[in-house]
Design a protein around this motif. Structure first.
Motif, PDB file in Angstrom:
ATOM      1  N   LYS A 189      24.752 -15.685  11.042  1.00  0.00           N
ATOM      2  CA  LYS A 189      25.838 -14.761  10.769  1.00  0.00           C
ATOM      3  C   LYS A 189      26.351 -14.074  12.029  1.00  0.00           C
ATOM      4  N   ASN A 190      25.813 -14.472  13.182  1.00  0.00           N
ATOM      5  CA  ASN A 190      26.239 -13.848  14.449  1.00  0.00           C
ATOM      6  C   ASN A 190      26.135 -12.327  14.389  1.00  0.00           C
ATOM      7  N   THR A 191      25.042 -11.843  13.859  1.00  0.00           N
ATOM      8  CA  THR A 191      24.900 -10.401  13.649  1.00  0.00           C
ATOM      9  C   THR A 191      23.503  -9.936  14.046  1.00  0.00           C
ATOM     10  N   VAL A 192      23.460  -8.786  14.656  1.00  0.00           N
ATOM     11  CA  VAL A 192      22.196  -8.121  14.961  1.00  0.00           C
ATOM     12  C   VAL A 192      22.187  -6.791  14.206  1.00  0.00           C
ATOM     13  N   TYR A 193      21.008  -6.407  13.772  1.00  0.00           N
ATOM     14  CA  TYR A 193      20.864  -5.216  12.939  1.00  0.00           C
ATOM     15  C   TYR A 193      19.902  -4.217  13.580  1.00  0.00           C
ATOM     16  N   LEU A 194      20.074  -2.969  13.199  1.00  0.00           N
ATOM     17  CA  LEU A 194      19.109  -1.939  13.553  1.00  0.00           C
ATOM     18  C   LEU A 194      18.851  -1.116  12.303  1.00  0.00           C
ATOM     19  N   GLN A 195      17.694  -1.346  11.707  1.00  0.00           N
ATOM     20  CA  GLN A 195      17.279  -0.561  10.541  1.00  0.00           C
ATOM     21  C   GLN A 195      16.616   0.709  11.043  1.00  0.00           C
ATOM     22  N   MET A 196      17.164   1.834  10.638  1.00  0.00           N
ATOM     23  CA  MET A 196      16.665   3.122  11.109  1.00  0.00           C
ATOM     24  C   MET A 196      16.113   3.908   9.927  1.00  0.00           C
ATOM     25  N   LEU A 231      31.917  -7.542  20.490  1.00  0.00           N
ATOM     26  CA  LEU A 231      30.887  -6.957  19.646  1.00  0.00           C
ATOM     27  C   LEU A 231      31.501  -5.810  18.851  1.00  0.00           C
ATOM     28  N   VAL A 232      31.218  -5.778  17.566  1.00  0.00           N
ATOM     29  CA  VAL A 232      31.752  -4.724  16.709  1.00  0.00           C
ATOM     30  C   VAL A 232      30.617  -4.136  15.885  1.00  0.00           C
ATOM     31  N   GLU A 233      30.314  -2.860  16.122  1.00  0.00           N
ATOM     32  CA  GLU A 233      29.268  -2.175  15.375  1.00  0.00           C
ATOM     33  C   GLU A 233      29.829  -1.574  14.087  1.00  0.00           C
ATOM     34  N   SER A 234      28.956  -1.431  13.113  1.00  0.00           N
ATOM     35  CA  SER A 234      29.297  -0.757  11.865  1.00  0.00           C
ATOM     36  C   SER A 234      28.028  -0.204  11.248  1.00  0.00           C
ATOM     37  N   LEU A 277      22.408  -0.192  10.921  1.00  0.00           N
ATOM     38  CA  LEU A 277      23.541  -0.548  11.757  1.00  0.00           C
ATOM     39  C   LEU A 277      23.647  -2.055  11.874  1.00  0.00           C
ATOM     40  N   SER A 278      24.873  -2.526  11.941  1.00  0.00           N
ATOM     41  CA  SER A 278      25.139  -3.942  12.150  1.00  0.00           C
ATOM     42  C   SER A 278      26.022  -4.114  13.378  1.00  0.00           C
ATOM     43  N   CYS A 279      25.866  -5.221  14.027  1.00  0.00           N
ATOM     44  CA  CYS A 279      26.709  -5.550  15.172  1.00  0.00           C
ATOM     45  C   CYS A 279      27.125  -7.012  15.022  1.00  0.00           C
ATOM     46  N   ALA A 280      28.384  -7.213  14.719  1.00  0.00           N
ATOM     47  CA  ALA A 280      28.917  -8.558  14.566  1.00  0.00           C
ATOM     48  C   ALA A 280      29.459  -9.040  15.903  1.00  0.00           C
TER      49      ALA A 280
END
Length: 124
Positions: A76-83, A4-7, A20-23
């Protein structure tokens, strides 16, 4: 192995927004429930939000309800966190995590895989 890689972390003003994104590597992303946690300096890690493998169920900590939104794109194998409406007290390192079942989602010890974290700093 799942990685897992956050950005997306960074500096924001109070009242501002960050996403935030987490691939996630691997072909089984769609089978994992995903969670976001955070840890501020001198404090314990705390649950922020979680989403089920298919995205149909979501849960939030009370202190982010109405401000943060978790979502995922299984293609896209990605989870997001909109803050949104960020507060100074949201300052922390944010981590994404993965687990097989959508149970005990607020318990960090129940997650199998973790990212390295991304720093979010909110200026007051």
């Amino acid at each position: 192995q799942v990685q897992l890689v956050e950005s997306g972390g960074g500096l924001a003003q109070a009242g501002g927004s960050l996403r935030l994104s987490c691939a996630v590597s691997g072909r089984t992303f769609s089978s994992y429930a995903m969670g976001w946690f955070r840890q501020a300096p001198g404090k314990e890690r705390e649950f922020v939000a979680a989403i089920s493998s298919g995205g149909n169920s979501k849960h939030y900590a009370d202190f982010v309800k109405g401000r943060f939104t978790i979502s995922r794109d299984n293609g896209k194998n990605t989870v997001y966190l909109q803050m949104n409406s960020l507060k100074f007290e949201d300052t922390a390192v944010y981590y994404c995590a993965a687990k097989k079942s959508y149970t005990s989602i607020d318990n960090g010890n129940s997650y199998n895989y973790w990212g390295q974290g991304t720093q979010v700093t909110v200026s007051s």
